[in-house]
Design an enzyme around this catalytic site. Structure first.
Site, PDB file in Angstrom:
ATOM      1  N   ARG A 117      37.422  26.786  26.133  1.00 15.99           N
ATOM      2  CA  ARG A 117      35.978  27.081  25.980  1.00 15.99           C
ATOM      3  C   ARG A 117      35.228  26.088  26.848  1.00 15.99           C
ATOM      4  O   ARG A 117      35.403  24.875  26.706  1.00 15.99           O
ATOM      5  CB  ARG A 117      35.532  26.958  24.517  1.00 15.99           C
ATOM      6  CG  ARG A 117      34.012  26.989  24.378  1.00 15.99           C
ATOM      7  CD  ARG A 117      33.526  27.166  22.973  1.00 15.99           C
ATOM      8  NE  ARG A 117      33.736  28.525  22.496  1.00 15.99           N
ATOM      9  CZ  ARG A 117      33.144  29.041  21.414  1.00 15.99           C
ATOM     10  NH1 ARG A 117      32.300  28.304  20.708  1.00 15.99           N
ATOM     11  NH2 ARG A 117      33.395  30.277  21.039  1.00 15.99           N
ATOM     12  N   HIS A 149      32.283  36.084  27.088  1.00 17.49           N
ATOM     13  CA  HIS A 149      32.966  35.760  25.829  1.00 17.49           C
ATOM     14  C   HIS A 149      33.899  36.939  25.502  1.00 17.49           C
ATOM     15  O   HIS A 149      33.660  37.704  24.568  1.00 17.49           O
ATOM     16  CB  HIS A 149      31.924  35.544  24.731  1.00 17.49           C
ATOM     17  CG  HIS A 149      32.442  34.821  23.518  1.00 17.49           C
ATOM     18  ND1 HIS A 149      33.763  34.435  23.377  1.00 17.49           N
ATOM     19  CD2 HIS A 149      31.812  34.431  22.370  1.00 17.49           C
ATOM     20  CE1 HIS A 149      33.913  33.835  22.213  1.00 17.49           C
ATOM     21  NE2 HIS A 149      32.762  33.823  21.593  1.00 17.49           N
ATOM     22  N   GLN A 155      35.383  37.527  21.912  1.00 20.24           N
ATOM     23  CA  GLN A 155      34.369  38.070  21.012  1.00 20.24           C
ATOM     24  C   GLN A 155      34.256  39.588  21.189  1.00 20.24           C
ATOM     25  O   GLN A 155      34.240  40.350  20.218  1.00 20.24           O
ATOM     26  CB  GLN A 155      33.012  37.409  21.323  1.00 20.24           C
ATOM     27  CG  GLN A 155      31.868  37.914  20.464  1.00 20.24           C
ATOM     28  CD  GLN A 155      32.005  37.495  19.015  1.00 20.24           C
ATOM     29  OE1 GLN A 155      32.180  36.339  18.728  1.00 20.24           O
ATOM     30  NE2 GLN A 155      31.928  38.454  18.103  1.00 20.24           N
ATOM     31  N   ASP A 160      22.314  38.300  19.435  1.00 16.41           N
ATOM     32  CA  ASP A 160      22.930  36.973  19.532  1.00 16.41           C
ATOM     33  C   ASP A 160      21.790  35.961  19.587  1.00 16.41           C
ATOM     34  O   ASP A 160      20.612  36.334  19.756  1.00 16.41           O
ATOM     35  CB  ASP A 160      23.802  36.906  20.805  1.00 16.41           C
ATOM     36  CG  ASP A 160      24.524  35.568  20.979  1.00 16.41           C
ATOM     37  OD1 ASP A 160      24.634  34.802  19.994  1.00 16.41           O
ATOM     38  OD2 ASP A 160      24.976  35.273  22.108  1.00 16.41           O
ATOM     39  N   CYS A 170      27.386  38.058  16.717  1.00 11.38           N
ATOM     40  CA  CYS A 170      28.640  37.335  16.958  1.00 11.38           C
ATOM     41  C   CYS A 170      28.736  36.063  16.122  1.00 11.38           C
ATOM     42  O   CYS A 170      29.824  35.556  15.907  1.00 11.38           O
ATOM     43  CB  CYS A 170      28.767  37.013  18.434  1.00 11.38           C
ATOM     44  SG  CYS A 170      27.398  36.041  19.069  1.00 11.38           S
ATOM     45  N   ARG A 210      37.950  38.526  14.366  1.00  8.31           N
ATOM     46  CA  ARG A 210      38.315  37.615  15.454  1.00  8.31           C
ATOM     47  C   ARG A 210      39.796  37.218  15.345  1.00  8.31           C
ATOM     48  O   ARG A 210      40.466  37.045  16.354  1.00  8.31           O
ATOM     49  CB  ARG A 210      37.433  36.355  15.414  1.00  8.31           C
ATOM     50  CG  ARG A 210      35.937  36.598  15.568  1.00  8.31           C
ATOM     51  CD  ARG A 210      35.572  37.095  16.953  1.00  8.31           C
ATOM     52  NE  ARG A 210      36.048  36.232  17.999  1.00  8.31           N
ATOM     53  CZ  ARG A 210      35.440  35.107  18.406  1.00  8.31           C
ATOM     54  NH1 ARG A 210      34.286  34.772  17.871  1.00  8.31           N
ATOM     55  NH2 ARG A 210      35.948  34.379  19.381  1.00  8.31           N
TER      56      ARG A 210
HETATM   57  N1   CP Z   1      31.186  33.790  17.792  1.00  2.97           N
HETATM   58  C1   CP Z   1      31.803  32.638  18.144  1.00  2.97           C
HETATM   59  O1   CP Z   1      32.443  32.522  19.183  1.00  2.97           O
HETATM   60  O2   CP Z   1      31.675  31.651  17.219  1.00  2.97           O
HETATM   61  P1   CP Z   1      32.111  30.130  17.431  1.00  2.97           P
HETATM   62  O3   CP Z   1      31.159  29.528  18.448  1.00  2.97           O
HETATM   63  O4   CP Z   1      31.962  29.529  16.071  1.00  2.97           O
HETATM   64  O5   CP Z   1      33.518  30.088  17.941  1.00  2.97           O
HETATM   65  N1  NVA Z   2      25.702  33.043  23.358  1.00  2.30           N
HETATM   66  C1  NVA Z   2      26.190  32.080  22.404  1.00  2.30           C
HETATM   67  C2  NVA Z   2      27.420  32.606  21.737  1.00  2.30           C
HETATM   68  C3  NVA Z   2      28.016  31.701  20.696  1.00  2.30           C
HETATM   69  C4  NVA Z   2      29.278  32.258  20.125  1.00  2.30           C
HETATM   70  C5  NVA Z   2      26.475  30.763  23.108  1.00  2.30           C
HETATM   71  O1  NVA Z   2      27.023  30.776  24.224  1.00  2.30           O
HETATM   72  O2  NVA Z   2      26.152  29.705  22.556  1.00  2.30           O
END
Ligand code: CP
Ligand code: NVA
Length: 317
Positions: free
Chosen positions: A100, A127, A130, A223, A263, A291
């Site tokens: 990530r 993502h 997701q 989101d 999400c 997930r």
């Molecule tokens: N939706 C999602 O990716 O959540 P986290 O940031 O908690 O992993």
């Molecule tokens: N768009 C958000 C998604 C979190 C899962 C971010 O990148 O913070």
């Protein structure tokens, strides 16, 4: 070598197999597949995570493997060791690396020298893990995906980008994205989703009109307005996105069978009202639970691809 850096790194047929497998895994014994027996998987997080990280740790464990979760600050990466060098070293120990991060180019750099699969656990651009769980959830909620309209309201961000690509590959009837001017999904992704949609029958639309987008929609998706790394823009964004909130009025305009997705994490009373989030039309907790099987199916698929599939692997970007 086959990686999963983008929702565009699998074909529509492969994605369909992955989602079907995820649904089977969800409804079977936790330990139905032990493909990671004796193997370790590295999970590197340069941003916080609740769902993605815990779902990956659990997925690897249930597949018989050993998950090693690391914050980037704990690695020599933080002291300037390159991603390319890190990937070469980790390839000698692990069966896959999950990352990530911020820029998509960091995933590309890791994948460049990795001889094991690299998975995008969220970047500023996409993502894809997701999106797999999202389309899995839509598949559970509706019998005929070609009749489903998804309205995504809010920021044309990473989650929106992967939803466009993954939804187009799944043959969702229509995906309409409503964003304020200047916050639309990026053009190359919209164009790519539209091109995929030409093959699968999915119409892709982008508008600045949240009322138009949500009217008659079967899925309302939103989101956060401020993603990780954009904290400095928080106040500006709060002022710009107000009309794109998913609340009771939005739901009234949607189709009678409409479901609400997010999400997570959510900022209640910003992009979504508590009433809708905790209401009967929300499938948000089902979406979050998905997930785990989605990432389990993904890991199983990546580590069991035979030589021929690896060789044929298409990197579309
Ligand atoms: N939706 C999602 O990716 O959540 P986290 O940031 O908690 O992993
Ligand atoms: N768009 C958000 C998604 C979190 C899962 C971010 O990148 O913070």
């Amino acid at each position: 070598m086959r990686h999963f850096l983008s929702s565009d790194d699998v074909t529509p047929a492969e994605q369909a197999v992955l989602i079907a497998r995820a649904i089977t895994m969800k409804n079977s014994s936790k330990t139905m597949s032990r493909v990671l027996e004796g193997s370790s998987v590295g999970l590197i997080f340069e941003k916080p995570s609740t769902r993605t990280r815990i779902a990956f740790e659990t997925a690897v464990f249930e597949l018989g493997g050993h998950p090693i979760s690391l914050r980037a600050a704990e690695l020599q990466l933080d002291r300037g060791e390159t991603l390319e060098d890190t990937a070469q070293v980790l390839s000698g120990y692990l069966s896959a690396i999950v990352l990530r991060t911020f820029g998509q180019e960091r995933l590309d750099a890791l994948a460049e020298t990795s001889s094991i699969p690299v998975v995008n656990a969220l970047s500023d651009l996409e993502h894809p893990c997701q999106a797999l769980a999202d389309v899995m959830t839509v598949t559970e909620c509706f019998e005929d995906l070609s009749k489903v309209t998804i309205a995504y309201l809010g920021d044309g961000n990473n989650v929106c980008h992967s939803l466009l690509l993954c939804g187009a590959k799944a043959g969702i009837g229509k995906i309409i994205v409503a964003c304020p001017k200047g916050f639309e999904p990026i053009e190359p992704i919209v164009e790519r989703a539209a091109a995929i949609g030409m093959e699968t029958g999915c119409k892709i639309r982008v508008t600045n009109d949240p009322v138009k987008a949500s009217t008659g929609a079967n899925v309302l998706y939103t989101d956060v307005w401020t993603s990780m790394g954009q904290e400095e823009e928080k106040e500006v964004r709060r002022n710009v996105f107000g009309d794109y909130r998913v609340d009771f009025k939005t739901l009234e305009r949607a189709a009678p069978d409409a479901v609400v997705m997010h999400c997570l994490p959510a900022h209640r009373e910003e992009e979504i009202s508590t009433e809708v989030m905790d209401g009967p039309r929300a499938v948000i907790w089902q979406q979050a639970a998905n997930r785990l099987p989605a990432q389990k199916a993904l890991m199983e698929w990546l580590v069991t691809l035979d030589g021929e599939s690896r060789k044929d692997g298409r990197r579309v970007r």
